[in-house]
Design an enzyme around this catalytic site. Sequence first.
Site, PDB file in Angstrom:
ATOM      1  N   VAL A  46       0.824  -1.214   0.000  1.00 47.72           N
ATOM      2  CA  VAL A  46       0.000   0.000   0.000  1.00 47.72           C
ATOM      3  C   VAL A  46       0.861   1.269   0.000  1.00 47.72           C
ATOM      4  O   VAL A  46       0.583   2.223  -0.742  1.00 47.72           O
ATOM      5  CB  VAL A  46      -1.010  -0.014   1.184  1.00 47.72           C
ATOM      6  CG1 VAL A  46      -0.347  -0.127   2.539  1.00 47.72           C
ATOM      7  CG2 VAL A  46      -1.907   1.207   1.172  1.00 47.72           C
ATOM      8  N   ALA A  47       1.944   1.272   0.781  1.00 46.76           N
ATOM      9  CA  ALA A  47       2.751   2.501   0.880  1.00 46.76           C
ATOM     10  C   ALA A  47       3.479   2.784  -0.426  1.00 46.76           C
ATOM     11  O   ALA A  47       3.462   3.920  -0.924  1.00 46.76           O
ATOM     12  CB  ALA A  47       3.747   2.367   2.037  1.00 46.76           C
ATOM     13  N   THR A  76       0.183  -6.150   2.797  1.00 47.16           N
ATOM     14  CA  THR A  76      -1.041  -5.470   2.373  1.00 47.16           C
ATOM     15  C   THR A  76      -2.064  -6.476   1.857  1.00 47.16           C
ATOM     16  O   THR A  76      -3.257  -6.419   2.198  1.00 47.16           O
ATOM     17  CB  THR A  76      -0.710  -4.437   1.271  1.00 47.16           C
ATOM     18  OG1 THR A  76       0.201  -3.483   1.817  1.00 47.16           O
ATOM     19  CG2 THR A  76      -1.951  -3.747   0.767  1.00 47.16           C
ATOM     20  N   ALA A  97      -4.012  -8.214   4.654  1.00 40.65           N
ATOM     21  CA  ALA A  97      -4.760  -7.468   5.663  1.00 40.65           C
ATOM     22  C   ALA A  97      -6.250  -7.778   5.554  1.00 40.65           C
ATOM     23  O   ALA A  97      -6.839  -7.661   4.487  1.00 40.65           O
ATOM     24  CB  ALA A  97      -4.523  -5.974   5.508  1.00 40.65           C
ATOM     25  N   ASP A 135      14.129  -5.928   5.406  1.00 39.61           N
ATOM     26  CA  ASP A 135      15.208  -5.505   4.492  1.00 39.61           C
ATOM     27  C   ASP A 135      15.430  -3.994   4.510  1.00 39.61           C
ATOM     28  O   ASP A 135      16.571  -3.530   4.501  1.00 39.61           O
ATOM     29  CB  ASP A 135      14.892  -5.928   3.042  1.00 39.61           C
ATOM     30  CG  ASP A 135      14.837  -7.436   2.859  1.00 39.61           C
ATOM     31  OD1 ASP A 135      15.067  -8.163   3.846  1.00 39.61           O
ATOM     32  OD2 ASP A 135      14.569  -7.883   1.735  1.00 39.61           O
ATOM     33  N   ARG A 191      -4.428  -5.221  22.087  1.00 39.09           N
ATOM     34  CA  ARG A 191      -3.811  -6.466  21.624  1.00 39.09           C
ATOM     35  C   ARG A 191      -2.723  -7.000  22.551  1.00 39.09           C
ATOM     36  O   ARG A 191      -2.628  -8.206  22.769  1.00 39.09           O
ATOM     37  CB  ARG A 191      -3.149  -6.232  20.269  1.00 39.09           C
ATOM     38  CG  ARG A 191      -4.132  -6.243  19.179  1.00 39.09           C
ATOM     39  CD  ARG A 191      -3.474  -6.075  17.851  1.00 39.09           C
ATOM     40  NE  ARG A 191      -4.547  -6.031  16.874  1.00 39.09           N
ATOM     41  CZ  ARG A 191      -4.387  -5.764  15.611  1.00 39.09           C
ATOM     42  NH1 ARG A 191      -3.191  -5.502  15.132  1.00 39.09           N
ATOM     43  NH2 ARG A 191      -5.417  -5.759  14.805  1.00 39.09           N
ATOM     44  N   ARG A 219       0.163  -0.189  18.193  1.00 38.28           N
ATOM     45  CA  ARG A 219      -0.666   0.292  17.082  1.00 38.28           C
ATOM     46  C   ARG A 219      -2.138   0.008  17.339  1.00 38.28           C
ATOM     47  O   ARG A 219      -2.498  -1.094  17.756  1.00 38.28           O
ATOM     48  CB  ARG A 219      -0.221  -0.431  15.809  1.00 38.28           C
ATOM     49  CG  ARG A 219      -1.087  -0.176  14.610  1.00 38.28           C
ATOM     50  CD  ARG A 219      -0.656  -1.079  13.471  1.00 38.28           C
ATOM     51  NE  ARG A 219      -0.973  -2.465  13.754  1.00 38.28           N
ATOM     52  CZ  ARG A 219      -1.747  -3.241  12.986  1.00 38.28           C
ATOM     53  NH1 ARG A 219      -2.282  -2.754  11.879  1.00 38.28           N
ATOM     54  NH2 ARG A 219      -1.986  -4.491  13.305  1.00 38.28           N
ATOM     55  N   SER A 222      -2.768   0.670  10.207  1.00 43.29           N
ATOM     56  CA  SER A 222      -1.520   0.559   9.446  1.00 43.29           C
ATOM     57  C   SER A 222      -1.726   0.621   7.937  1.00 43.29           C
ATOM     58  O   SER A 222      -0.891   1.191   7.234  1.00 43.29           O
ATOM     59  CB  SER A 222      -0.742  -0.687   9.832  1.00 43.29           C
ATOM     60  OG  SER A 222      -1.580  -1.778   9.958  1.00 43.29           O
ATOM     61  N   LEU A 223      -2.821   0.075   7.430  1.00 41.97           N
ATOM     62  CA  LEU A 223      -3.103   0.304   6.007  1.00 41.97           C
ATOM     63  C   LEU A 223      -3.246   1.805   5.785  1.00 41.97           C
ATOM     64  O   LEU A 223      -2.747   2.374   4.812  1.00 41.97           O
ATOM     65  CB  LEU A 223      -4.399  -0.404   5.597  1.00 41.97           C
ATOM     66  CG  LEU A 223      -4.348  -1.928   5.451  1.00 41.97           C
ATOM     67  CD1 LEU A 223      -5.756  -2.484   5.262  1.00 41.97           C
ATOM     68  CD2 LEU A 223      -3.463  -2.356   4.293  1.00 41.97           C
TER      69      LEU A 223
HETATM   70  C1  LIG Z   1      -2.143 -11.180   8.152  1.00 41.31           C
HETATM   71  C2  LIG Z   1      -2.138  -9.685   8.293  1.00 41.31           C
HETATM   72  C3  LIG Z   1      -3.323  -9.010   8.519  1.00 41.31           C
HETATM   73  C4  LIG Z   1      -3.334  -7.624   8.661  1.00 41.31           C
HETATM   74  N1  LIG Z   1      -4.521  -6.970   8.826  1.00 41.31           N
HETATM   75  C5  LIG Z   1      -4.529  -5.619   8.841  1.00 41.31           C
HETATM   76  C6  LIG Z   1      -5.761  -4.903   8.870  1.00 41.31           C
HETATM   77  O1  LIG Z   1      -6.840  -5.481   8.859  1.00 41.31           O
HETATM   78  N2  LIG Z   1      -5.704  -3.542   8.894  1.00 41.31           N
HETATM   79  C7  LIG Z   1      -4.531  -2.845   8.883  1.00 41.31           C
HETATM   80  O2  LIG Z   1      -4.542  -1.604   8.902  1.00 41.31           O
HETATM   81  N3  LIG Z   1      -3.351  -3.517   8.843  1.00 41.31           N
HETATM   82  C8  LIG Z   1      -3.326  -4.864   8.807  1.00 41.31           C
HETATM   83  N4  LIG Z   1      -2.132  -5.521   8.747  1.00 41.31           N
HETATM   84  C9  LIG Z   1      -0.902  -4.736   8.664  1.00 41.31           C
HETATM   85  C10 LIG Z   1      -0.770  -4.130   7.270  1.00 41.31           C
HETATM   86  O3  LIG Z   1      -1.223  -5.078   6.333  1.00 41.31           O
HETATM   87  C11 LIG Z   1       0.661  -3.770   6.949  1.00 41.31           C
HETATM   88  O4  LIG Z   1       1.233  -3.037   8.001  1.00 41.31           O
HETATM   89  C12 LIG Z   1       0.725  -2.930   5.681  1.00 41.31           C
HETATM   90  O5  LIG Z   1       0.037  -3.582   4.641  1.00 41.31           O
HETATM   91  C13 LIG Z   1       2.168  -2.695   5.276  1.00 41.31           C
HETATM   92  O6  LIG Z   1       2.185  -2.098   4.018  1.00 41.31           O
HETATM   93  P1  LIG Z   1       3.570  -1.710   3.370  1.00 41.31           P
HETATM   94  O7  LIG Z   1       3.255  -1.109   2.059  1.00 41.31           O
HETATM   95  O8  LIG Z   1       4.370  -0.932   4.332  1.00 41.31           O
HETATM   96  O9  LIG Z   1       4.343  -3.128   3.192  1.00 41.31           O
HETATM   97  P2  LIG Z   1       3.905  -4.455   2.435  1.00 41.31           P
HETATM   98  O10 LIG Z   1       2.491  -4.450   2.048  1.00 41.31           O
HETATM   99  O11 LIG Z   1       4.362  -5.608   3.266  1.00 41.31           O
HETATM  100  O12 LIG Z   1       4.798  -4.427   1.108  1.00 41.31           O
HETATM  101  C14 LIG Z   1       6.189  -4.582   1.180  1.00 41.31           C
HETATM  102  C15 LIG Z   1       6.747  -4.592  -0.229  1.00 41.31           C
HETATM  103  O13 LIG Z   1       8.166  -4.457  -0.160  1.00 41.31           O
HETATM  104  C16 LIG Z   1       8.767  -5.395  -1.032  1.00 41.31           C
HETATM  105  N5  LIG Z   1      10.124  -5.662  -0.552  1.00 41.31           N
HETATM  106  C17 LIG Z   1      10.513  -6.016   0.698  1.00 41.31           C
HETATM  107  N6  LIG Z   1      11.863  -6.149   0.738  1.00 41.31           N
HETATM  108  C18 LIG Z   1      12.316  -5.873  -0.513  1.00 41.31           C
HETATM  109  C19 LIG Z   1      13.591  -5.867  -1.106  1.00 41.31           C
HETATM  110  N7  LIG Z   1      14.706  -6.159  -0.424  1.00 41.31           N
HETATM  111  N8  LIG Z   1      13.702  -5.547  -2.418  1.00 41.31           N
HETATM  112  C20 LIG Z   1      12.594  -5.262  -3.147  1.00 41.31           C
HETATM  113  N9  LIG Z   1      11.346  -5.260  -2.637  1.00 41.31           N
HETATM  114  C21 LIG Z   1      11.211  -5.563  -1.332  1.00 41.31           C
HETATM  115  C22 LIG Z   1       7.839  -6.578  -0.987  1.00 41.31           C
HETATM  116  O14 LIG Z   1       8.083  -7.404  -2.110  1.00 41.31           O
HETATM  117  C23 LIG Z   1       6.491  -5.869  -1.005  1.00 41.31           C
HETATM  118  O15 LIG Z   1       6.157  -5.533  -2.319  1.00 41.31           O
HETATM  119  C24 LIG Z   1      -2.105  -6.902   8.601  1.00 41.31           C
HETATM  120  C25 LIG Z   1      -0.912  -7.586   8.384  1.00 41.31           C
HETATM  121  C26 LIG Z   1      -0.921  -8.961   8.219  1.00 41.31           C
HETATM  122  C27 LIG Z   1       0.383  -9.678   7.967  1.00 41.31           C
END
Ligand SMILES: Cc1cc2nc3c(=O)[nH]c(=O)nc-3n(C[C@H](O)[C@H](O)[C@H](O)COP(=O)(O)OP(=O)(O)OC[C@H]3O[C@@H](n4cnc5c(N)ncnc54)[C@H](O)[C@@H]3O)c2cc1C
Length: 546
Positions: A40-41, A68, A71, A233, A300, A398, A403-404
Amino acid sequence: MAEWRSLLRPGGTPPVRGDTISAMPAASSETDFLVIGAGVAGLRAAIELAPAGRVQVLAKREVKDSSTQFAQGGIAAALSDEDEISLHLQDTLNAGDGLCNPEAARVLVEDAPEQIEELVAWGTQFDRDGTKLTFGREGAHSRNRILHAHGDSTGREIQRALYAKVKTLPEISVREFEFSTDLISEDGRITGVRVIDEHGQHSSIHASAVLLATGGMGQLYLNTTNPSVATGDGVAMAYRAGAEVTDLEFIQFHPTALYLKKAPRFLLSEALRGEGAYLRNLEMSRFMAKYHPMAELAPRDVVARAIMHELESSRAKDPVVYLDMTHLDEVHIRRRFPRIYSTCLHYNVDITAELVPIRPAAHYAMGGVRTDLDGRTTLSGLYAAGEAAGTGVHGANRLASNSLLEGLVFGARAGKKMRDELKAPVQKVSELPPAAYSNGPVSVPAEASVSELQDLMWKDAGIVRTGKGLKQAIARLEDIGTRVSRPHSRREFEARNLQIAGMLVARSALAREESRGAHYRIDFPDHDDVKFRKHSVLRGEKIRFE
Ligand SMILES: Cc1cc2nc3c(=O)[nH]c(=O)nc-3n(C[C@H](O)[C@H](O)[C@H](O)COP(=O)(O)OP(=O)(O)OC[C@H]3O[C@@H](n4cnc5c(N)ncnc54)[C@H](O)[C@@H]3O)c2cc1C
């Protein structure tokens, strides 16, 4: 090219796509903006950047491999008639246990409605009752304010809509299986990253500004709800490059992950308890009221520790506690939680008719690469957003479904700010010498090191911590460090990143001699506001609180 034989993982499992090693000199390319991560970010930031120049988004596996995508419960925003932004703010601050950056929390809740409206305009299908959005309730929220999609697939729907929007913008290219290994800095400024592509070719990409949107680090722990890409990472790369990282002692453990042999620790969303599910111990007693007046809807960390206490007090060999939904309306549960229902059924558990065995699991990292409200880290040219970033928005814990939202709000803000960097000319693209690790035999027992690390982090830097355990963890992590310090393959890079992230978590947890939010020390069970109502900040060997 290195021989495939030398790339076999311990146990003889074949390498994954892109796990090969190239002896070719590192090629380099350039773009205007580099976004590492397609959750999402990263996607939200890329959309913001597109009007200003060329954007490359890297994902280390497929786009769908992200937290993401997993979630379930939803995304919080004060949009319902009975809600107010000030209430959302207050709930966020309360959950953060005295440590939220109030400015960051204010930005989060104030930007939320506009960000959600934009998501809807881009095609996100949130669940509705007729034409009206429906709002669920989760633990520690004082109002019904959780938007959800397809019942319990909120993240998947948001990522689908963002990715669909990204595909309409020709300035953005999304490259899958591009594993970023290290940041490149020139004259004190981050100017790009080194990557290994899906064919195992090493190269470097240079840009005016780099955004780390690499997600969390749940893979540090034996039990986690996080996908395999969550290996910290971004935090490890930024730390190695000299950036400050912050609040890494605060790891949220989700109380309710499915606990069955041979099944992943599949998350059983908090929203189930919001709908009225009970927690029961092996004696079938509801136990939460003993621990907190809000019972099953307590924060939590309280629920996770209460479950650990019940597990430890049990004489059973492999104890569990149960989530009980058998008293709830069966049709409603199936309709509201289709993904949870069908996943559990796949493992032969009908959640509407049977008790579901659960245990806590590592879920979310509150800290990360230290940033300001616009995603700027302490290194020029480097930005961070989403779970990889530490804005202080979540404080010590949190609030569910924030977090989304954080990824959306701070991804957009970082993207907006990064546009200014284009004024700085793109660094001259020089041919880099091949990286020291680009050839040679695989000598690191990565898989064994990762298992050892996950086990020790769970035992000594997990839900309940002690100074003694944390010191032991640090000593063992130092030892693992000697085995993973010269990575060659992707998995070895992940092992090194996990070792660094684990060390940062353990060092921060040892230094924080109090209990607060998700960080619980048996030897310091109370708050110490005088010394520790502050953020931990780590850079190199130094740790400070401010
Ligand atoms: C099972 C589960 C349920 C959840 N439920 C909720 C919810 O209901 N509501 C809520 O708000 N939050 C929820 N969360 C938390 C939320 O989903 C995450 O905090 C949020 O989606 C993180 O988004 P992000 O974009 O930071 O990272 P992510 O969505 O994890 O994306 C990370 C990206 O980075 C890439 N990446 C990582 N390392 C490297 C590298 N070295 N080189 C290249 N690419 C890399 C990955 O491939 C991926 O594309 C949940 C999390 C989980 C695991």
